[in-house]
Scaffold this motif. Structure first.
Motif, PDB file in Angstrom:
ATOM      1  N   ARG A  31       0.768  -1.127   0.029  1.00 46.75           N
ATOM      2  CA  ARG A  31      -0.146  -0.046  -0.045  1.00 46.75           C
ATOM      3  C   ARG A  31       0.813   1.244  -0.056  1.00 46.75           C
ATOM      4  NH1 ARG A  31      -5.233   1.597   0.916  1.00 46.75           N
ATOM      5  NH2 ARG A  31      -5.291   3.819   1.685  1.00 46.75           N
ATOM      6  N   MET A  32       1.757   1.084   0.394  1.00 41.42           N
ATOM      7  CA  MET A  32       2.812   2.392   0.882  1.00 41.42           C
ATOM      8  C   MET A  32       3.183   2.533  -0.759  1.00 41.42           C
ATOM      9  SD  MET A  32       4.934   1.606   4.400  1.00 41.42           S
ATOM     10  CE  MET A  32       6.059   3.111   4.163  1.00 41.42           C
ATOM     11  N   ALA A  33       3.749   1.621  -1.427  1.00 43.27           N
ATOM     12  CA  ALA A  33       4.340   1.649  -2.724  1.00 43.27           C
ATOM     13  C   ALA A  33       3.369   2.412  -3.563  1.00 43.27           C
ATOM     14  CB  ALA A  33       4.880   0.415  -3.238  1.00 43.27           C
ATOM     15  N   LYS A  34       1.805   1.944  -3.298  1.00 41.07           N
ATOM     16  CA  LYS A  34       1.071   2.268  -4.315  1.00 41.07           C
ATOM     17  C   LYS A  34       0.555   3.838  -4.080  1.00 41.07           C
ATOM     18  CE  LYS A  34      -1.906  -1.565  -5.806  1.00 41.07           C
ATOM     19  NZ  LYS A  34      -3.444  -1.922  -5.815  1.00 41.07           N
ATOM     20  N   TRP A  54      -2.789  -1.689 -21.625  1.00 34.84           N
ATOM     21  CA  TRP A  54      -2.101  -0.907 -20.676  1.00 34.84           C
ATOM     22  C   TRP A  54      -2.399   0.378 -20.638  1.00 34.84           C
ATOM     23  CZ3 TRP A  54       1.271  -4.775 -23.305  1.00 34.84           C
ATOM     24  CH2 TRP A  54       1.508  -4.444 -24.377  1.00 34.84           C
ATOM     25  N   ALA A  55      -2.078   1.002 -19.496  1.00 30.62           N
ATOM     26  CA  ALA A  55      -2.318   2.541 -19.365  1.00 30.62           C
ATOM     27  C   ALA A  55      -0.839   3.302 -19.411  1.00 30.62           C
ATOM     28  CB  ALA A  55      -2.961   2.878 -18.108  1.00 30.62           C
ATOM     29  N   ILE A  56      -1.061   4.208 -19.839  1.00 33.09           N
ATOM     30  CA  ILE A  56       0.170   5.087 -19.929  1.00 33.09           C
ATOM     31  C   ILE A  56      -0.101   6.364 -19.032  1.00 33.09           C
ATOM     32  CG2 ILE A  56       1.797   6.627 -21.351  1.00 33.09           C
ATOM     33  CD1 ILE A  56       1.470   4.701 -23.692  1.00 33.09           C
ATOM     34  N   TYR A  57       0.738   6.706 -18.051  1.00 34.85           N
ATOM     35  CA  TYR A  57       0.694   7.686 -17.276  1.00 34.85           C
ATOM     36  C   TYR A  57       1.834   8.728 -17.421  1.00 34.85           C
ATOM     37  CZ  TYR A  57      -2.737   4.889 -14.733  1.00 34.85           C
ATOM     38  OH  TYR A  57      -3.788   4.243 -14.204  1.00 34.85           O
ATOM     39  N   LEU A  63       8.580  11.949 -16.623  1.00 40.22           N
ATOM     40  CA  LEU A  63       8.656  10.528 -16.931  1.00 40.22           C
ATOM     41  C   LEU A  63       7.128  10.178 -17.448  1.00 40.22           C
ATOM     42  CD1 LEU A  63      10.288   8.988 -13.830  1.00 40.22           C
ATOM     43  CD2 LEU A  63      11.494   9.610 -15.979  1.00 40.22           C
ATOM     44  N   ASP A  64       7.277   8.929 -18.205  1.00 36.23           N
ATOM     45  CA  ASP A  64       6.088   8.285 -18.569  1.00 36.23           C
ATOM     46  C   ASP A  64       6.134   6.880 -18.019  1.00 36.23           C
ATOM     47  OD1 ASP A  64       4.489  10.281 -20.003  1.00 36.23           O
ATOM     48  OD2 ASP A  64       5.405   9.658 -22.046  1.00 36.23           O
ATOM     49  N   ILE A  65       4.986   6.345 -17.703  1.00 35.13           N
ATOM     50  CA  ILE A  65       5.073   5.130 -16.985  1.00 35.13           C
ATOM     51  C   ILE A  65       3.820   4.268 -17.800  1.00 35.13           C
ATOM     52  CG2 ILE A  65       4.432   3.625 -14.863  1.00 35.13           C
ATOM     53  CD1 ILE A  65       6.625   5.227 -14.413  1.00 35.13           C
ATOM     54  N   LYS A  66       4.377   3.246 -18.358  1.00 36.40           N
ATOM     55  CA  LYS A  66       3.418   1.957 -19.069  1.00 36.40           C
ATOM     56  C   LYS A  66       3.306   1.088 -18.118  1.00 36.40           C
ATOM     57  CE  LYS A  66       2.817   0.346 -23.560  1.00 36.40           C
ATOM     58  NZ  LYS A  66       3.704   0.024 -24.946  1.00 36.40           N
ATOM     59  N   LEU A  67       1.762   0.921 -17.573  1.00 40.73           N
ATOM     60  CA  LEU A  67       1.591   0.098 -16.449  1.00 40.73           C
ATOM     61  C   LEU A  67       0.361  -0.900 -16.880  1.00 40.73           C
ATOM     62  CD1 LEU A  67       1.561  -0.363 -13.394  1.00 40.73           C
ATOM     63  CD2 LEU A  67      -0.334   1.270 -13.334  1.00 40.73           C
ATOM     64  N   LEU A  68       0.697  -2.247 -16.501  1.00 38.28           N
ATOM     65  CA  LEU A  68      -0.188  -3.199 -16.900  1.00 38.28           C
ATOM     66  C   LEU A  68      -0.726  -3.743 -15.592  1.00 38.28           C
ATOM     67  CD1 LEU A  68      -1.025  -5.490 -19.123  1.00 38.28           C
ATOM     68  CD2 LEU A  68       0.847  -6.969 -18.428  1.00 38.28           C
ATOM     69  N   SER A  69      -1.835  -3.737 -15.392  1.00 36.05           N
ATOM     70  CA  SER A  69      -2.342  -4.087 -14.038  1.00 36.05           C
ATOM     71  C   SER A  69      -2.263  -5.576 -13.754  1.00 36.05           C
ATOM     72  CB  SER A  69      -4.004  -3.774 -14.136  1.00 36.05           C
ATOM     73  OG  SER A  69      -4.644  -4.505 -14.940  1.00 36.05           O
ATOM     74  N   ARG A  70      -2.595  -5.965 -12.613  1.00 36.80           N
ATOM     75  CA  ARG A  70      -2.358  -7.229 -12.009  1.00 36.80           C
ATOM     76  C   ARG A  70      -3.754  -7.920 -12.604  1.00 36.80           C
ATOM     77  NH1 ARG A  70      -2.770  -9.321  -5.896  1.00 36.80           N
ATOM     78  NH2 ARG A  70      -2.807 -11.802  -6.392  1.00 36.80           N
ATOM     79  N   ALA A  71      -4.873  -7.428 -12.549  1.00 37.10           N
ATOM     80  CA  ALA A  71      -5.860  -8.475 -13.371  1.00 37.10           C
ATOM     81  C   ALA A  71      -5.605  -8.550 -14.773  1.00 37.10           C
ATOM     82  CB  ALA A  71      -7.313  -7.364 -13.028  1.00 37.10           C
ATOM     83  N   GLU A 128       4.648  -5.060  -5.602  1.00 38.12           N
ATOM     84  CA  GLU A 128       4.417  -6.192  -4.640  1.00 38.12           C
ATOM     85  C   GLU A 128       2.938  -6.573  -5.074  1.00 38.12           C
ATOM     86  OE1 GLU A 128       5.461  -5.965  -0.646  1.00 38.12           O
ATOM     87  OE2 GLU A 128       7.318  -5.106  -1.125  1.00 38.12           O
ATOM     88  N   SER A 129       2.143  -5.746  -5.407  1.00 42.53           N
ATOM     89  CA  SER A 129       0.778  -6.060  -5.760  1.00 42.53           C
ATOM     90  C   SER A 129       0.523  -6.766  -7.205  1.00 42.53           C
ATOM     91  CB  SER A 129      -0.098  -4.995  -5.555  1.00 42.53           C
ATOM     92  OG  SER A 129       0.250  -3.970  -6.591  1.00 42.53           O
ATOM     93  N   GLY A 130       1.801  -6.830  -7.798  1.00 40.36           N
ATOM     94  CA  GLY A 130       1.523  -7.598  -9.268  1.00 40.36           C
ATOM     95  C   GLY A 130       1.393  -6.816 -10.517  1.00 40.36           C
ATOM     96  N   GLU A 131       1.588  -5.577 -10.457  1.00 36.66           N
ATOM     97  CA  GLU A 131       1.431  -4.661 -11.522  1.00 36.66           C
ATOM     98  C   GLU A 131       2.873  -4.563 -12.127  1.00 36.66           C
ATOM     99  OE1 GLU A 131      -2.119  -1.729 -10.639  1.00 36.66           O
ATOM    100  OE2 GLU A 131      -0.293  -1.308  -9.526  1.00 36.66           O
ATOM    101  N   VAL A 132       3.049  -4.726 -13.662  1.00 38.51           N
ATOM    102  CA  VAL A 132       4.200  -4.613 -14.249  1.00 38.51           C
ATOM    103  C   VAL A 132       4.209  -3.280 -14.719  1.00 38.51           C
ATOM    104  CG1 VAL A 132       5.768  -5.674 -16.004  1.00 38.51           C
ATOM    105  CG2 VAL A 132       4.195  -7.101 -14.918  1.00 38.51           C
TER     106      VAL A 132
END
Length: 343
Positions: A14-17, A79-82, A93-101, A138-142
């Motif tokens: 949770r802290m990381a998120k 995936w989402a781009i932030y 920066l830009d972050i490309k994020l793939l959710s755990r689900a 840690e929650s599985g998001e790449v």
């Protein structure tokens, strides 16, 4: 109720998120474990705005591109781009994020994102977005951490205005230079389209950056897709890619021909809302005329037609030869105006 060890893991996640202090995160986790408590678990892309990913990347905005034929951005991207900032060092920066689900329901996407990071690293070039980090929370998001991209893409630019041949020549030259470097480095992009070409600077002084290596092939790496599988954006795909065949650098050159056609004619050479029909057009339909009336094509139009040859052997054998052909096209002799409505 959670065990002490598991609770600490949940607190760290949770802290990381969220970037919360330990005490605040611990209270939230404790409430989530109680019968009446409920943890905040954002599942949609917009809900992640403000979170700190992996303890250091603060997500500030959700980046969304135009989703039109001229840009080629797919609906429902996996995936989402932030837009983000490093929480400790600063810097955009830009972050490309793939959710755990999504990763769990489509395991191949995780491999694609990891492959994209390797492709960006191997193909490093001043006109390719830099990759800074890749990891998994840690929650599985790449996630993939990238250089902040210019926010104007060629697709968005073409949606707002027409361009002349001087502009088209400069964009073509810069992308051909990148492809020559990538192919020599053992990287086939396999996703060249208007939406992954980012623009900086006005007019003929434009500077481009190339992004989105999700479909890239790397020499020496195992294929991520089985033979016969078709992945990509059909409006930009070469005939051999549409058929699920192995591709080489000439497939990227075909896609670049589609980009050039769109700049010259302000339309795509082939388009249909039905994906299967569009694949058929790419494989078999003749290239439409860039201009009506039988007028002689310009040097740039001749290059475009060669890039769009159905038979890959009829295209330029490699991007280096395309660059040589472009050196013979003087910016002072190209048409000041692009093709207007095919006439």
């Amino acid at each position: 109720m959670t065990t002490h060890k598991n609770k600490k893991r949940l607190v760290r996640a949770r802290m990381a998120k969220t970037g919360e202090a330990y005490q605040s995160a611990e209270r939230a986790v404790s409430l989530a474990g109680s019968p009446t408590g409920s943890a905040v678990q954002p599942d949609d892309d917009q809900a992640r705005i403000g979170m700190v990913l992996a303890g250091r990347y603060r997500l500030e905005e959700l980046v969304s591109g135009a989703r039109t034929p001229l840009s080629g951005e797919p609906e429902g991207a996996p995936w989402a781009i932030y837009g983000a900032r490093h929480a400790l060092l600063g810097g955009d920066l830009d972050i490309k994020l793939l959710s755990r689900a999504t990763s769990e329901s489509h395991p191949h996407l995780r491999a694609w994102l990891l492959r994209e990071g390797r492709a960006l690293q191997r193909g490093a070039h001043p006109r390719v977005l830099k990759v800074f980090d890749i990891g998994e929370t840690e929650s599985g998001e790449v996630y993939l951490v990238l250089e902040r991209s210019p926010r104007t893409t060629l697709g968005a630019h073409l949606e707002s205005q027409r361009v002349d041949e001087r502009f088209a020549l400069e964009v073509l030259r810069q992308i051909a230079e990148v492809l020559d470097h990538l192919h020599r480095s053992g990287v086939i992009h396999r996703g060249i389209r208007n939406g992954v070409i980012h623009l900086e600077g006005p007019g003929a002084a434009v500077s481009v950056k190339l992004s989105s290596f999700s479909f890239a092939d790397l020499a020496g790496d195992p294929r991520l897709t089985r033979t016969g599988a078709v992945f990509g954006h059909p409006a930009w795909m070469s005939p051999e890619q549409c058929r699920g065949e192995d591709v080489d650098g000439r497939s990227d050159l075909y896609s670049l021909g589609v980009v050039l056609f769109a700049m010259l004619a302000h339309r795509l050479p082939f388009w249909d809302e039905d994906r299967s029909k569009l694949l058929e057009l790419q494989c078999a339909a003749p290239v439409p005329a860039l201009r009506a009336g039988g007028s002689a094509p310009s040097a740039l139009e001749e290059i475009c037609l060669r890039l769009l040859a159905k038979n890959r052997d009829a295209r330029y054998p490699h991007a280096g030869q395309l660059l040589e052909a472009l050196r013979d096209v003087s910016p002072d002799r190209v048409r000041a105006n692009g093709v207007q409505n095919g006439s």
